[in-house]
Design an enzyme around this catalytic site. Sequence first.
Site, PDB file in Angstrom:
ATOM      1  CB  ALA A   1      23.388  36.198  37.886  1.00 11.35           C
ATOM      2  CG  ASP A   2      30.205  36.771  38.076  1.00  8.08           C
ATOM      3  OD1 ASP A   2      30.271  38.011  38.178  1.00  8.08           O
ATOM      4  OD2 ASP A   2      31.114  36.085  37.579  1.00  8.08           O
TER       5      ASP A   2
END
Length: 198
Positions: free
Chosen positions: A71-72
């Site tokens: 995730a970012d």
Amino acid sequence: MELILASGSPRRSEILSMLTLRYRVQTSHVDEAEILLKMPQATPRELVQRLSSAKSQAVASQLDEGLVLGADTIVVLEDQIYGKPVDEQELRHMMQAFSGKTHQVFTGVTLTQATGRHSVSLTAVTDVTFRPISDEELEWYVTHANYGDKAGGYAIQEHAALFVEGIQGCYYNVMGLPVQETLALFQLMGTSWRVFGS
């Protein structure tokens, strides 16, 4: 099958644990700055998808089996991207920019199968409106907030809750892991999140 979270974020771990999913953490060591330099014209959506994919695939490449979740998160205001502030001066600049305005939080999530390296990605966007922040409140925030590892310099569930006037979209996206998009990745991968339920 094992679920691996390719992130050291305590907030992402908190959300997965809240969903009673069994997982372990194996952080990636992806150079985010290097990726960003190679994508100067990318949209926020493209950036978070590329970064989440890079993190997920970097960890998956070290494994023989399992599903790796990357995730970012970035914050965007008026086409400017705000990452993690490097110091108090940058934090002040960010919070002053957000004061009395609505910004967007983008989070890309990617699930990669270690066997075969097949990946699927989704992105969530949430609008967050801050009320006007006074100079006194800003100094209090800079003194008390834990901001170093947070996109935009704030955590909605911590001190910055004092400034949030409203949100439109997923609250958990602002924390760093959009729940519905994350669960949808399992379906896109041809499995169910329930496989990892504790």
